[in-house]
Every structure is written in structure tokens, then in C-alpha cells.
Design a protein around this motif. Structure first.
Motif, PDB file in Angstrom:
ATOM      1  N   TYR A 149       0.847  -1.186   0.000  1.00 20.75           N
ATOM      2  CA  TYR A 149       0.000   0.000   0.000  1.00 20.75           C
ATOM      3  C   TYR A 149       0.889   1.245   0.000  1.00 20.75           C
ATOM      4  O   TYR A 149       1.762   1.375   0.861  1.00 20.75           O
ATOM      5  CB  TYR A 149      -0.910   0.019   1.219  1.00 20.75           C
ATOM      6  CG  TYR A 149      -1.897  -1.133   1.271  1.00 20.75           C
ATOM      7  CD1 TYR A 149      -3.253  -0.920   1.042  1.00 20.75           C
ATOM      8  CD2 TYR A 149      -1.472  -2.429   1.548  1.00 20.75           C
ATOM      9  CE1 TYR A 149      -4.161  -1.966   1.096  1.00 20.75           C
ATOM     10  CE2 TYR A 149      -2.368  -3.482   1.595  1.00 20.75           C
ATOM     11  CZ  TYR A 149      -3.710  -3.250   1.361  1.00 20.75           C
ATOM     12  OH  TYR A 149      -4.602  -4.293   1.410  1.00 20.75           O
ATOM     13  N   TYR A 206      -4.757  -2.278  -7.659  1.00 23.18           N
ATOM     14  CA  TYR A 206      -5.916  -1.391  -7.716  1.00 23.18           C
ATOM     15  C   TYR A 206      -5.623  -0.119  -6.927  1.00 23.18           C
ATOM     16  O   TYR A 206      -4.656  -0.052  -6.167  1.00 23.18           O
ATOM     17  CB  TYR A 206      -7.169  -2.074  -7.163  1.00 23.18           C
ATOM     18  CG  TYR A 206      -7.068  -2.517  -5.717  1.00 23.18           C
ATOM     19  CD1 TYR A 206      -7.534  -1.715  -4.671  1.00 23.18           C
ATOM     20  CD2 TYR A 206      -6.531  -3.768  -5.388  1.00 23.18           C
ATOM     21  CE1 TYR A 206      -7.452  -2.123  -3.350  1.00 23.18           C
ATOM     22  CE2 TYR A 206      -6.444  -4.198  -4.070  1.00 23.18           C
ATOM     23  CZ  TYR A 206      -6.904  -3.377  -3.059  1.00 23.18           C
ATOM     24  OH  TYR A 206      -6.820  -3.783  -1.753  1.00 23.18           O
ATOM     25  N   LEU A 245      -6.924   2.153  -4.004  1.00 24.64           N
ATOM     26  CA  LEU A 245      -7.779   1.966  -2.831  1.00 24.64           C
ATOM     27  C   LEU A 245      -8.698   3.152  -2.590  1.00 24.64           C
ATOM     28  O   LEU A 245      -9.859   2.988  -2.212  1.00 24.64           O
ATOM     29  CB  LEU A 245      -6.903   1.723  -1.596  1.00 24.64           C
ATOM     30  CG  LEU A 245      -7.624   1.446  -0.281  1.00 24.64           C
ATOM     31  CD1 LEU A 245      -8.313   0.084  -0.332  1.00 24.64           C
ATOM     32  CD2 LEU A 245      -6.659   1.514   0.895  1.00 24.64           C
ATOM     33  N   LYS A 294     -10.866   6.795  -3.142  1.00 22.26           N
ATOM     34  CA  LYS A 294     -11.787   7.390  -4.106  1.00 22.26           C
ATOM     35  C   LYS A 294     -11.265   8.774  -4.516  1.00 22.26           C
ATOM     36  O   LYS A 294     -10.517   9.418  -3.789  1.00 22.26           O
ATOM     37  CB  LYS A 294     -13.173   7.546  -3.481  1.00 22.26           C
ATOM     38  CG  LYS A 294     -13.752   6.274  -2.892  1.00 22.26           C
ATOM     39  CD  LYS A 294     -14.060   5.241  -3.939  1.00 22.26           C
ATOM     40  CE  LYS A 294     -14.859   4.070  -3.352  1.00 22.26           C
ATOM     41  NZ  LYS A 294     -14.147   3.337  -2.281  1.00 22.26           N
ATOM     42  N   ASN A 303     -11.315  -0.066   5.237  1.00 18.96           N
ATOM     43  CA  ASN A 303     -11.065  -1.486   5.068  1.00 18.96           C
ATOM     44  C   ASN A 303     -10.281  -1.684   3.772  1.00 18.96           C
ATOM     45  O   ASN A 303      -9.990  -0.715   3.059  1.00 18.96           O
ATOM     46  CB  ASN A 303     -12.360  -2.295   5.095  1.00 18.96           C
ATOM     47  CG  ASN A 303     -13.311  -1.922   3.959  1.00 18.96           C
ATOM     48  OD1 ASN A 303     -12.903  -1.452   2.895  1.00 18.96           O
ATOM     49  ND2 ASN A 303     -14.604  -2.136   4.179  1.00 18.96           N
ATOM     50  N   LYS A 304      -9.948  -2.913   3.460  1.00 17.76           N
ATOM     51  CA  LYS A 304      -9.086  -3.163   2.303  1.00 17.76           C
ATOM     52  C   LYS A 304      -9.829  -3.081   0.972  1.00 17.76           C
ATOM     53  O   LYS A 304      -9.232  -3.259  -0.089  1.00 17.76           O
ATOM     54  CB  LYS A 304      -8.381  -4.512   2.471  1.00 17.76           C
ATOM     55  CG  LYS A 304      -7.403  -4.511   3.633  1.00 17.76           C
ATOM     56  CD  LYS A 304      -6.645  -5.819   3.754  1.00 17.76           C
ATOM     57  CE  LYS A 304      -5.695  -5.769   4.948  1.00 17.76           C
ATOM     58  NZ  LYS A 304      -4.916  -7.033   5.102  1.00 17.76           N
ATOM     59  N   ASN A 305     -11.134  -2.794   1.043  1.00 16.71           N
ATOM     60  CA  ASN A 305     -11.901  -2.516  -0.168  1.00 16.71           C
ATOM     61  C   ASN A 305     -11.984  -1.019  -0.441  1.00 16.71           C
ATOM     62  O   ASN A 305     -12.549  -0.612  -1.461  1.00 16.71           O
ATOM     63  CB  ASN A 305     -13.317  -3.090  -0.044  1.00 16.71           C
ATOM     64  CG  ASN A 305     -13.321  -4.600   0.006  1.00 16.71           C
ATOM     65  OD1 ASN A 305     -12.557  -5.259  -0.692  1.00 16.71           O
ATOM     66  ND2 ASN A 305     -14.188  -5.157   0.845  1.00 16.71           N
ATOM     67  N   GLY A 306     -11.453  -0.222   0.492  1.00 13.20           N
ATOM     68  CA  GLY A 306     -11.476   1.223   0.319  1.00 13.20           C
ATOM     69  C   GLY A 306     -12.660   1.910   0.957  1.00 13.20           C
ATOM     70  O   GLY A 306     -12.820   3.134   0.817  1.00 13.20           O
ATOM     71  N   ASP A 307     -13.502   1.153   1.665  1.00 12.61           N
ATOM     72  CA  ASP A 307     -14.640   1.763   2.349  1.00 12.61           C
ATOM     73  C   ASP A 307     -14.158   2.493   3.603  1.00 12.61           C
ATOM     74  O   ASP A 307     -13.395   1.928   4.398  1.00 12.61           O
ATOM     75  CB  ASP A 307     -15.664   0.693   2.750  1.00 12.61           C
ATOM     76  CG  ASP A 307     -16.186  -0.099   1.558  1.00 12.61           C
ATOM     77  OD1 ASP A 307     -16.483   0.537   0.530  1.00 12.61           O
ATOM     78  OD2 ASP A 307     -16.272  -1.339   1.656  1.00 12.61           O
TER      79      ASP A 307
END
Length: 358
Positions: free
Chosen positions: A156, A176, A178, A180, A213-217
Motif C-alpha cells: 500500500y 488497484y 484503494l 476514491k 477497510n481493504k476494499n477502500g470503504d
């Protein structure tokens, strides 16, 4: 304690002293960069037989200087002739570290956020190989600042110029993004709590920390600009200890603030000053196996070591370009063997020290 009595000082006087020192270091930097901008491996001093310890005898040593990494050759073992041949044929593009800001070590790989080189250098010390993340194309980096690796090996990276957090494989391939668009204004430090699946990102301009979290939320944020407990003034680096506590470098409040995993303020350490035990430009934070707290100070060009209660134990390093010296240090990482890695920005290298347990 190894120092004399620390006298309280007027805060404005201390700030003036620090400003004068910073102007002096800037002047030296201009001289240094104009003289040594084309420094190569062959110009560096031989360090095989150099032994440096802190504190000095007759006190029992606690820190030992080990060496440094300036780029690929120091990891791969490439000879000077081999490096020169690659340079001639145009294949030595990414050998040297340009200006490292942060460092992370995982499973015998050293990850260097090379701000000046617009990339993350990944040194596989076990296999003597080097990889690079973010050099170009999708996932290309501009100004990488923070770097952290999770237990799966994903890397990261915060890019403070693009205001992004980008994720790569352990060999540097883009996975990807992470964050937005518009989420961050100047992301700097980054740390991961694998047990909770959380990624913590410091934003220097927003003066806060975001937990995702690791989904970017986004899970939550904490902090705002100010000088009270839980507030920040241009925070920079962050560290997560084994208990999940967060250590945030509140750089222009001249302190380290400690929070629980949910961002609740616990305590702080440090205050402005220009004597040992005070802080002037705190950056990287790390903890060794004896729970000693290491704080890098970019203004002092050293690392100060404190116990869990915040008492000063020792400092090592001083401004310079030789072995054991530091010049505008920033990030720090301590591995499971108590080996200490420091991102030495203006010396363009990772300095390595060893904590000597009793």
C-alpha cells in the motif's frame, strides 16, 4: 539518563532557534546538491571494517551501525564494472535511490518509498533481486510518501501529489487504487492493522487520520486542526504496534499522539525544544522488541529512544554524510530481529542499525 538536566525554554525562542537551524541546513543542501548530484557507488567510502556504537564506551552499547543501502548494487552484489557496463548500454536507469521518505520491511524484502525517484523500490535481500512499483503506466507514482505491506504481501502506497492510495503486488505490479477521487488532500503516512483488516491513512492537509477497510470503504475518521488532545497540525507518519495502538507524528505540534484502534486519544509524548528529549520535526515512529519507542527527528538529524513512559533513554545519529550520520531523516522501520531501517532523505539511502538487547 545520558544527558544533563533539560531546562525549560520559551517556546518562541525555541522556534526561532529551530528556524535558524533549518535555514542553515537549507544553505548546506544547496552546496551539497550542486557538488554531489552525480555521486556514484564508487565514490562512497568503504564501510566493511567500520564499527560504530551508541552510547560511547565505557557505557554498554545499545545501538550498532550496520551499513546502508543506496540502491540495487548494495542488494544484488553487482560489481562496479558490471554497473558501469549497464550504465553505458542504458540499462542502469533505476539503480540509485533518489530521495527516500519511508521504508517498510517484510519477509526479507525492503520496500522504499522513493519520493525523489517517483517509485517504490523493492529489494529482495534473500534472492538478491530488485523490483520497482509505480514507475510508469497504470498505477504510476508521482510522489510516494508512505508504504506498508499487509500479511498477504500487498503493498500500500500513498502518493501525496496524486492524492491517492495505490496497491501493488509484492513484486511491484499494479493491483488497484484503494482511495476514491477527492478523498484525500495530501496523504502521507500509512499503516495496516491486519487483525482488524484496517488501513490507516494520515492526511497532512486535512489534519486527520482515515481508517478504511481493504476494499477502500471509509470506516471512520479522527482528528482536526488544532493543538488540543486528538487534534493535529500537519501530521506526517503513523505506526501501529502489536496491540493495535496508533502512534501519529503530529509534526508541527512537535509531539507524538497515541490512540486506540478506534481513534480514541490515549496520551501524548514530546514537546517543542532543541535539547535531547524535546522534539522539533518528529517524523517516523517505530517500536523494538523491548517496547522502546524510536522517534526520528528531521531537524535534529537523529533518532531518540524513549521508554514506554516517555522517558528519554538514548539518541543516535547526527547531521552528516558518513557512516552513522543522517541528513533530513524521515521514515523508520524495525524488523523482528530488531534491525533498524531509516530513510535518510538527503543522503539518498536507507541507513541500517541494530538494537542490541541486554
Amino acid at each position: 539518563m545520558l544527558f544533563g538536566k533539560i531546562l525549560p525554554q520559551n517556546e518562541e525562542e525555541v522556534k526561532k532557534k529551530i528556524k535558524k537551524k533549518n535555514l542553515f541546513f537549507t544553505f548546506l543542501l544547496l552546496i551539497f546538491t550542486s557538488t554531489f548530484s552525480f555521486t556514484c557507488f564508487s565514490c562512497a567510502p568503504k564501510t566493511d571494517n567500520i564499527e560504530l556504537f551508541w552510547p560511547q564506551p565505557p557505557d554498554e552499547p545499545r545501538i550498532k551501525w550496520v551499513g546502508w543501502i543506496r540502491g540495487e548494487k548494495d542488494v544484488t552484489g553487482e560489481t562496479g564494472t558490471e554497473w558501469l557496463m549497464r550504465s553505458v548500454v542504458g540499462e542502469a536507469e533505476d539503480v540509485l535511490i533518489a530521495m527516500p521518505y519511508n521504508v517498510f520491511v517484510s519477509k526479507e524484502r525492503i520496500y522504499v518509498a522513493d519520493t525523489g525517484g517517483s517509485k517504490v523500490a523493492i529489494y529482495d535481500t534473500a534472492n538478491k533481486k530488485a523490483f520497482y512499483a509505480g514507475k510508469r503506466g497504470i498505477g504510476g507514482l508521482n510522489k510516494p510518501i508512505g508504504v506498508a505491506v499487509d500479511r498477504e504481501g500487498s503493498v500500500y502506497v500513498t502518493d501525496s501529489a496524486q492524492d491517492k492510495v495505490i496497491v501493488y503486488t509484492q513484486s511491484g505490479e499494479y493491483k488497484y487504487t484503494l482511495s476514491k477521487k477527492g478523498q484525500f488532500q495530501q496523504p502521507t503516512g500509512i499503516a495496516i492493522n491486519d487483525s482488524l483488516g484496517r488501513v490507516y491513512v494520515v492526511d497532512a492537509k486535512k489534519h486527520n487520520v482515515t481508517a478504511m477497510n481493504k476494499n477502500g470503504d471509509v470506516l471512520f475518521e479522527f482528528g482536526r486542526r488544532g493543538g488540543n488532545n486528538g487534534e493535529f497540525n500537519y501530521p506526517s507518519n503513523i505506526y501501529v504496534d502489536k496491540q493495535g495502538l496508533l502512534y501519529v507524528s503530529d509534526t508541527l505540534n512537535f509531539r507524538i499522539q497515541i490512540f486506540d484502534p478506534d481513534g480514541k486519544f490515549i496520551r501524548k509524548m514530546g514537546s517543542i525544544g532543541d535539547t535531547p528529549g524535546n522534539l522539533a520535526r518528529p517524523k517516523g515512529v517505530a517500536i523494538d522488541s523491548d517496547s522502546n519507542i524510536y522517534i526520528v527527528d528531521a531537524a535534529f538529524n537523529n533518532v531518540q529512544i524513549f521508554d514506554k513512559e516517555g522517558n528519554l533513554l538514548l539518541f543516535f545519529g547526527s547531521m552528516g554524510i558518513g557512516p552513522g550520520k543522517l541528513w533530513l531523516p524521515a521514515g523508520i522501520f524495525i524488523d523482528e530481529k530488531d534491525r533498524i531501517y531509516i530513510a535518510d532523505q538527503l543522503n539518498r539511502r536507507i541507513d541500517i542499525f541494530q538494537y542490541l538487547k541486554k
